[in-house]
Design an enzyme around this catalytic site. Structure first.
Site, PDB file in Angstrom:
ATOM      1  N   GLU A 105      -7.626   6.224   2.956  1.00  0.00           N
ATOM      2  CA  GLU A 105      -6.546   4.784   2.145  1.00  0.00           C
ATOM      3  C   GLU A 105      -5.670   4.626   3.176  1.00  0.00           C
ATOM      4  O   GLU A 105      -5.262   3.906   3.610  1.00  0.00           O
ATOM      5  CB  GLU A 105      -5.844   5.982   1.413  1.00  0.00           C
ATOM      6  CG  GLU A 105      -6.479   6.490  -0.076  1.00  0.00           C
ATOM      7  CD  GLU A 105      -5.492   7.274  -0.361  1.00  0.00           C
ATOM      8  OE1 GLU A 105      -5.371   6.355  -2.384  1.00  0.00           O
ATOM      9  OE2 GLU A 105      -4.623   7.364  -0.735  1.00  0.00           O
ATOM     10  N   HIS A 110      -8.221   9.555  10.820  1.00  0.00           N
ATOM     11  CA  HIS A 110      -7.615  11.048  10.065  1.00  0.00           C
ATOM     12  C   HIS A 110      -8.365  12.072  10.077  1.00  0.00           C
ATOM     13  O   HIS A 110      -9.910  11.618   9.050  1.00  0.00           O
ATOM     14  CB  HIS A 110      -6.646  10.478  10.017  1.00  0.00           C
ATOM     15  CG  HIS A 110      -6.673  10.927   8.787  1.00  0.00           C
ATOM     16  ND1 HIS A 110      -6.914   8.761   7.981  1.00  0.00           N
ATOM     17  CD2 HIS A 110      -6.776  10.907   7.033  1.00  0.00           C
ATOM     18  CE1 HIS A 110      -7.135   8.231   7.072  1.00  0.00           C
ATOM     19  NE2 HIS A 110      -7.114  10.032   6.783  1.00  0.00           N
ATOM     20  N   HIS A 112      -8.618  15.412   8.216  1.00  0.00           N
ATOM     21  CA  HIS A 112      -7.918  16.710   7.649  1.00  0.00           C
ATOM     22  C   HIS A 112      -8.268  17.957   7.750  1.00  0.00           C
ATOM     23  O   HIS A 112      -9.006  17.925   7.514  1.00  0.00           O
ATOM     24  CB  HIS A 112      -7.629  16.452   6.138  1.00  0.00           C
ATOM     25  CG  HIS A 112      -7.484  14.882   5.329  1.00  0.00           C
ATOM     26  ND1 HIS A 112      -7.117  14.816   4.732  1.00  0.00           N
ATOM     27  CD2 HIS A 112      -8.474  13.941   5.564  1.00  0.00           C
ATOM     28  CE1 HIS A 112      -6.545  13.667   4.063  1.00  0.00           C
ATOM     29  NE2 HIS A 112      -7.636  12.981   4.592  1.00  0.00           N
TER      30      HIS A 112
HETATM   31  P1  DGP Z   1      -6.844   9.641   3.765  1.00  0.00           P
HETATM   32  O1  DGP Z   1      -6.912   9.861   1.809  1.00  0.00           O
HETATM   33  O2  DGP Z   1      -8.364  10.779   4.009  1.00  0.00           O
HETATM   34  O3  DGP Z   1      -7.026   8.126   4.233  1.00  0.00           O
HETATM   35  O4  DGP Z   1      -6.054  10.621   3.487  1.00  0.00           O
HETATM   36  C1  DGP Z   1      -4.027   9.893   3.844  1.00  0.00           C
HETATM   37  C2  DGP Z   1      -3.942  10.719   4.179  1.00  0.00           C
HETATM   38  O5  DGP Z   1      -2.559  10.393   4.710  1.00  0.00           O
HETATM   39  C3  DGP Z   1      -2.903  11.375   2.422  1.00  0.00           C
HETATM   40  O6  DGP Z   1      -3.664  12.964   2.451  1.00  0.00           O
HETATM   41  C4  DGP Z   1      -2.270  11.619   2.528  1.00  0.00           C
HETATM   42  C5  DGP Z   1      -1.125  11.014   3.541  1.00  0.00           C
HETATM   43  N1  DGP Z   1      -0.058  10.419   4.223  1.00  0.00           N
HETATM   44  C6  DGP Z   1      -0.224   8.653   4.152  1.00  0.00           C
HETATM   45  N2  DGP Z   1       1.441   8.452   4.651  1.00  0.00           N
HETATM   46  C7  DGP Z   1       1.800   9.630   5.409  1.00  0.00           C
HETATM   47  C8  DGP Z   1       2.762   9.430   6.047  1.00  0.00           C
HETATM   48  O7  DGP Z   1       3.431   8.561   5.965  1.00  0.00           O
HETATM   49  N3  DGP Z   1       3.045  10.614   6.433  1.00  0.00           N
HETATM   50  C9  DGP Z   1       1.829  11.627   6.494  1.00  0.00           C
HETATM   51  N4  DGP Z   1       2.501  12.999   7.524  1.00  0.00           N
HETATM   52  N5  DGP Z   1       1.209  11.957   6.202  1.00  0.00           N
HETATM   53  C10 DGP Z   1       1.037  10.402   5.069  1.00  0.00           C
END
Ligand code: DGP
Length: 127
Positions: A105, A110, A112
């Site tokens: 997304e 990144h 996890h």
């Molecule tokens: P992915 O589906 O792998 O792209 O996961 C994106 C992740 O990023 C999701 O678990 C929520 C996290 N995320 C999105 N916006 C923000 C933000 O503004 N701050 C933080 N700390 N995490 C965020």
């Protein structure tokens, strides 16, 4: 909404804003090549995101274009963050979503880190 991981890097993405200090984060690690912070929507008792400081859309982009030093520094940072969070024992899970089928997304690479409880099977069965 999943992204197209072949798109050019978008400097307006939320993790680029976090890297520039324009958006706050709950930081757990910061070095020359990587930043780690807690996920805003945790899916496990410990849910940390580790990102490289360079402009890379995805694992695909990073593995193709990043220098050996960037790759080594990033991989070491992931391990250090997991160890510092106390996850090396009893274990944890790493996940890097890539592109539409990976349900990525945010268009900045990144990884996890999930931990703090038994995490169950790797993927949901086909539905
Ligand atoms: P992915 O589906 O792998 O792209 O996961 C994106 C992740 O990023 C999701 O678990 C929520 C996290 N995320 C999105 N916006 C923000 C933000 O503004 N701050 C933080 N700390 N995490 C965020």
């Amino acid at each position: 909404m999943p992204i197209d991981a072949t798109q050019p890097y978008d400097p307006a993405n939320i993790f680029a804003k976090i890297l520039r200090g324009e958006v706050p984060c709950d930081k757990v690690h910061d070095d020359a090549l990587a930043l780690a912070f807690r996920d805003i929507n945790p899916q496990a008792p410990t849910h940390i995101l580790v990102i490289p400081k360079g402009d890379y859309v995805s694992w695909d982009d990073f593995s193709a274009r990043a220098s050996d030093a960037e790759i080594a520094g990033f991989i070491r940072a992931v391990g250090e963050v997991a160890r510092a969070a106390g996850l090396a024992e009893p274990g944890y899970r790493l996940l890097a979503n890539v592109g539409a089928h990976g349900h990525q997304e945010v268009p900045h690479l990144h990884v996890h880190i999930f931990g703090g409880r038994p995490l169950g099977p790797m993927l949901e069965p086909d539905r």
